[in-house]
Motif scaffolding. Structure first.
Motif, PDB file in Angstrom:
ATOM      1  N   SER A   1     -20.012   0.515 -27.500  1.00  0.00           N
ATOM      2  CA  SER A   1     -19.577   1.453 -28.545  1.00  0.00           C
ATOM      3  C   SER A   1     -20.577   2.591 -28.694  1.00  0.00           C
ATOM      4  CB  SER A   1     -19.410   0.714 -29.873  1.00  0.00           C
ATOM      5  OG  SER A   1     -18.331  -0.205 -29.815  1.00  0.00           O
ATOM      6  N   LEU A   2     -21.858   2.271 -28.648  1.00  0.00           N
ATOM      7  CA  LEU A   2     -22.891   3.307 -28.689  1.00  0.00           C
ATOM      8  C   LEU A   2     -22.818   4.189 -27.443  1.00  0.00           C
ATOM      9  CD1 LEU A   2     -25.883   1.132 -29.941  1.00  0.00           C
ATOM     10  CD2 LEU A   2     -24.797   2.974 -31.238  1.00  0.00           C
ATOM     11  N   PHE A   3     -22.625   3.546 -26.304  1.00  0.00           N
ATOM     12  CA  PHE A   3     -22.597   4.257 -25.029  1.00  0.00           C
ATOM     13  C   PHE A   3     -21.450   5.268 -24.981  1.00  0.00           C
ATOM     14  CE2 PHE A   3     -21.305   4.042 -20.381  1.00  0.00           C
ATOM     15  CZ  PHE A   3     -22.318   4.857 -19.922  1.00  0.00           C
ATOM     16  N   VAL A   4     -20.252   4.844 -25.349  1.00  0.00           N
ATOM     17  CA  VAL A   4     -19.118   5.760 -25.274  1.00  0.00           C
ATOM     18  C   VAL A   4     -19.245   6.868 -26.314  1.00  0.00           C
ATOM     19  CG1 VAL A   4     -17.501   4.587 -26.850  1.00  0.00           C
ATOM     20  CG2 VAL A   4     -16.628   5.827 -24.845  1.00  0.00           C
ATOM     21  N   MET A   5     -19.892   6.580 -27.443  1.00  0.00           N
ATOM     22  CA  MET A   5     -20.126   7.636 -28.429  1.00  0.00           C
ATOM     23  C   MET A   5     -21.105   8.668 -27.881  1.00  0.00           C
ATOM     24  SD  MET A   5     -19.197   8.738 -31.348  1.00  0.00           S
ATOM     25  CE  MET A   5     -19.718   9.992 -32.518  1.00  0.00           C
ATOM     26  N   ASP A   6     -22.122   8.213 -27.174  1.00  0.00           N
ATOM     27  CA  ASP A   6     -23.036   9.152 -26.507  1.00  0.00           C
ATOM     28  C   ASP A   6     -22.270  10.065 -25.559  1.00  0.00           C
ATOM     29  OD1 ASP A   6     -25.303   8.176 -27.768  1.00  0.00           O
ATOM     30  OD2 ASP A   6     -25.973   6.970 -26.063  1.00  0.00           O
ATOM     31  N   LEU A   7     -21.398   9.466 -24.755  1.00  0.00           N
ATOM     32  CA  LEU A   7     -20.647  10.232 -23.760  1.00  0.00           C
ATOM     33  C   LEU A   7     -19.696  11.231 -24.413  1.00  0.00           C
ATOM     34  CD1 LEU A   7     -19.738   7.352 -21.258  1.00  0.00           C
ATOM     35  CD2 LEU A   7     -21.632   8.984 -21.084  1.00  0.00           C
ATOM     36  N   MET A   8     -18.991  10.785 -25.437  1.00  0.00           N
ATOM     37  CA  MET A   8     -18.057  11.673 -26.129  1.00  0.00           C
ATOM     38  C   MET A   8     -18.789  12.855 -26.759  1.00  0.00           C
ATOM     39  SD  MET A   8     -14.821  10.696 -25.924  1.00  0.00           S
ATOM     40  CE  MET A   8     -13.988  11.276 -27.410  1.00  0.00           C
ATOM     41  N   THR A   9     -19.969  12.606 -27.270  1.00  0.00           N
ATOM     42  CA  THR A   9     -20.729  13.671 -27.922  1.00  0.00           C
ATOM     43  C   THR A   9     -21.265  14.665 -26.900  1.00  0.00           C
ATOM     44  OG1 THR A   9     -21.332  12.082 -29.652  1.00  0.00           O
ATOM     45  CG2 THR A   9     -22.550  14.148 -29.600  1.00  0.00           C
ATOM     46  N   ILE A  10     -21.659  14.176 -25.731  1.00  0.00           N
ATOM     47  CA  ILE A  10     -22.065  15.096 -24.662  1.00  0.00           C
ATOM     48  C   ILE A  10     -20.910  16.029 -24.318  1.00  0.00           C
ATOM     49  CG2 ILE A  10     -22.667  15.272 -22.213  1.00  0.00           C
ATOM     50  CD1 ILE A  10     -24.226  12.653 -22.519  1.00  0.00           C
ATOM     51  N   LEU A  11     -19.713  15.481 -24.211  1.00  0.00           N
ATOM     52  CA  LEU A  11     -18.554  16.320 -23.893  1.00  0.00           C
ATOM     53  C   LEU A  11     -18.325  17.381 -24.961  1.00  0.00           C
ATOM     54  CD1 LEU A  11     -15.989  13.715 -22.489  1.00  0.00           C
ATOM     55  CD2 LEU A  11     -17.313  15.406 -21.217  1.00  0.00           C
ATOM     56  N   ALA A  12     -18.389  16.997 -26.210  1.00  0.00           N
ATOM     57  CA  ALA A  12     -18.182  17.973 -27.286  1.00  0.00           C
ATOM     58  C   ALA A  12     -19.252  19.054 -27.255  1.00  0.00           C
ATOM     59  CB  ALA A  12     -18.184  17.263 -28.646  1.00  0.00           C
ATOM     60  N   TYR A  13     -20.479  18.654 -26.996  1.00  0.00           N
ATOM     61  CA  TYR A  13     -21.598  19.599 -26.981  1.00  0.00           C
ATOM     62  C   TYR A  13     -21.493  20.563 -25.808  1.00  0.00           C
ATOM     63  CZ  TYR A  13     -26.518  21.121 -27.197  1.00  0.00           C
ATOM     64  OH  TYR A  13     -27.681  21.860 -27.280  1.00  0.00           O
ATOM     65  N   GLN A  14     -21.119  20.056 -24.652  1.00  0.00           N
ATOM     66  CA  GLN A  14     -21.101  20.878 -23.443  1.00  0.00           C
ATOM     67  C   GLN A  14     -19.813  21.673 -23.271  1.00  0.00           C
ATOM     68  OE1 GLN A  14     -23.572  21.480 -21.422  1.00  0.00           O
ATOM     69  NE2 GLN A  14     -25.032  20.021 -22.265  1.00  0.00           N
ATOM     70  N   LEU A  15     -18.709  21.201 -23.809  1.00  0.00           N
ATOM     71  CA  LEU A  15     -17.413  21.838 -23.575  1.00  0.00           C
ATOM     72  C   LEU A  15     -16.960  22.747 -24.716  1.00  0.00           C
ATOM     73  CD1 LEU A  15     -15.472  18.825 -22.017  1.00  0.00           C
ATOM     74  CD2 LEU A  15     -16.282  20.868 -20.821  1.00  0.00           C
ATOM     75  N   SER A  16     -17.639  22.702 -25.841  1.00  0.00           N
ATOM     76  CA  SER A  16     -17.276  23.596 -26.939  1.00  0.00           C
ATOM     77  C   SER A  16     -17.516  25.050 -26.542  1.00  0.00           C
ATOM     78  CB  SER A  16     -18.089  23.263 -28.199  1.00  0.00           C
ATOM     79  OG  SER A  16     -17.695  22.026 -28.745  1.00  0.00           O
ATOM     80  N   THR A  17     -16.679  25.937 -27.045  1.00  0.00           N
ATOM     81  CA  THR A  17     -16.809  27.365 -26.786  1.00  0.00           C
ATOM     82  C   THR A  17     -16.855  28.105 -28.120  1.00  0.00           C
ATOM     83  OG1 THR A  17     -14.415  27.755 -26.759  1.00  0.00           O
ATOM     84  CG2 THR A  17     -15.454  27.085 -24.676  1.00  0.00           C
ATOM     85  N   GLU A  18     -17.071  29.398 -28.056  1.00  0.00           N
ATOM     86  CA  GLU A  18     -17.065  30.196 -29.279  1.00  0.00           C
ATOM     87  C   GLU A  18     -15.713  30.128 -29.980  1.00  0.00           C
ATOM     88  OE1 GLU A  18     -18.305  34.168 -28.486  1.00  0.00           O
ATOM     89  OE2 GLU A  18     -20.346  33.602 -27.888  1.00  0.00           O
ATOM     90  N   LYS A  19     -14.667  29.927 -29.204  1.00  0.00           N
ATOM     91  CA  LYS A  19     -13.325  29.891 -29.778  1.00  0.00           C
ATOM     92  C   LYS A  19     -12.912  28.495 -30.233  1.00  0.00           C
ATOM     93  CE  LYS A  19     -11.557  33.798 -27.070  1.00  0.00           C
ATOM     94  NZ  LYS A  19     -10.518  34.247 -26.092  1.00  0.00           N
ATOM     95  N   GLU A  20     -13.549  27.466 -29.686  1.00  0.00           N
ATOM     96  CA  GLU A  20     -13.114  26.098 -29.992  1.00  0.00           C
ATOM     97  C   GLU A  20     -14.310  25.152 -30.044  1.00  0.00           C
ATOM     98  OE1 GLU A  20      -9.328  23.458 -28.770  1.00  0.00           O
ATOM     99  OE2 GLU A  20     -10.619  24.020 -27.085  1.00  0.00           O
TER     100      GLU A  20
END
Length: 372
Positions: free
Chosen positions: A262-281
């Protein structure tokens, strides 16, 4: 412009990073051939590993085919190439972080030396594929499994290190182009091979980890086509199908190490949000039609990270006492929300955990490289 939060991180990490980088200056370059894999069907430049949770069959004379014991790592399985990957990453990222902090070329020179040895030199480089990872004896024709692609999760910090090294004299144009070619070839393997396609389709942490790797390599390469694939998967699959309305990830809870996963997948999901977010989204804020978001997951996992006694499910069969650790989601969420209290909580954890299980699952080791 550096924020106060980023300045705090730099000051907190600087002494540790430079001390580690100084130690790593004494090390000789590492390559995949340093540890021979006698069971591998591949060549000397091919990565090889055996799947963690598989054991000899006690009910057959030749002990084949091996049987699965979820969550119970077989200490006799070949994992030396995994260890080499982490050792290489440790040196490269420590030296790159030290260069980023100080501008001292000696750190950059050592990092580039290790990068050339592992990724470029034809005699020593690792081939950009994982055809022989997480092998299970007596199954899959003794070849690699799609789940083995997660073995290179520890490469995700390498592109960040290379980006930091671009300002150094040691990182010349030809070296940079060669490194980009390796990661582009490996990304193509992830996208187009049968193993890569199968791993992409997994509905648990493996599918998320595939997207984390693809995201980091695609950002390094400027592959917007791949980044869009991963954004869509985050929004339309991971949040919709993997995340439950109570903030848990049911497929991870079904494992024998539900807290760890559960900790591991939360780490992964947060990396995606951090790296894939844009100025528009901003993917930290994105919500599905039924209102689920990364915050939904955070509201479940953060309380049980701060106080493990609140964990409402079964304990992990192994390594339960070693968690939580310096979880990536704590760091990146603190950055995103400018949350000094959360950053302070993250700072309390050991930056160099001793438990091999923790080290295997912790893909961020130099936070300085992650600061945008």
């Amino acid at each position: 412009m550096t924020t106060n939060m980023e300045q705090t991180i730099v000051q907190f990490e600087k002494v540790r990073v430079i001390a580690l980088a100084e130690t790593c200056l004494e090390k000789k370059p590492i390559n995949i051939g340093d540890c021979k894999a006698p069971l591998s069907k591949g060549g000397p430049n091919d990565y090889f590993s055996q799947s963690d949770y598989w054991w000899p069959n006690p009910d057959t004379e030749d002990h084949l085919p091996w049987i699965r014991r979820d969550g119970q790592s077989n200490p006799k399985n070949f994992d030396l190439h995994r260890i080499l990957v982490r050792r290489m990453r440790k040196v490269v990222c420590a030296e790159a972080a030290a260069f980023k902090l100080t501008g001292d070329e000696k750190y950059a020179k050592q990092a580039v030396l290790f990068l050339k040895e592992w990724f470029i030199n034809p005699k020593t480089r690792m081939n950009p594929s994982l055809k022989y990872s997480q092998v299970v004896l007596g199954r899959y024709n003794n070849g690699g499994r799609s789940g083995g692609i997660i073995d290179t999760l520890h490469f995700i910090e390498i592109p960040l290190a290379i980006d930091a090294l671009k300002k150094s004299n040691a990182m010349d144009e030809n070296t940079l182009l060669a490194l980009k070619k390796w990661f582009n070839d490996y990304l193509d393997f992830m996208l187009n091979s049968d193993l890569g396609k199968e791993e992409f389709g997994h509905t648990n942490n493996h599918g998320v980890a595939w997207c984390v790797q693809a995201t980091m390599y695609a950002k390094f390469l400027g592959r917007e086509d791949v980044l869009e694939i991963c954004r869509t998967r985050f929004k339309e699959d991971f949040l919709v199908n993997q995340l439950a309305s109570d903030g848990t990830f049911p497929e991870e809870l079904a494992r024998t190490k539900p807290y760890n996963y559960s900790l591991f997948v939360m780490d992964l999901m947060t990396i995606l949000a951090y790296q894939l977010s844009t100025e528009k989204e901003n993917l930290f804020k994105y919500k599905t039609e039924d209102g689920k978001s990364l915050e939904t997951a955070l509201n479940f996992i953060l309380p049980v990270t701060k106080d493990k006694s609140l964990w409402p499910y079964k304990k992990d069969v192994e390594h339960f006492d070693s968690y939580p650790t310096r979880q990536i989601y704590l760091f990146l969420t603190a950055l995103e929300n400018n949350d000094k209290n959360l950053l302070d909580f993250w700072m309390n954890f050991d930056p160099d955990p001793k438990d091999i299980e923790v080290r295997r699952n912790l893909a961020m080791r130099q936070p300085v490289l992650w600061i945008k």
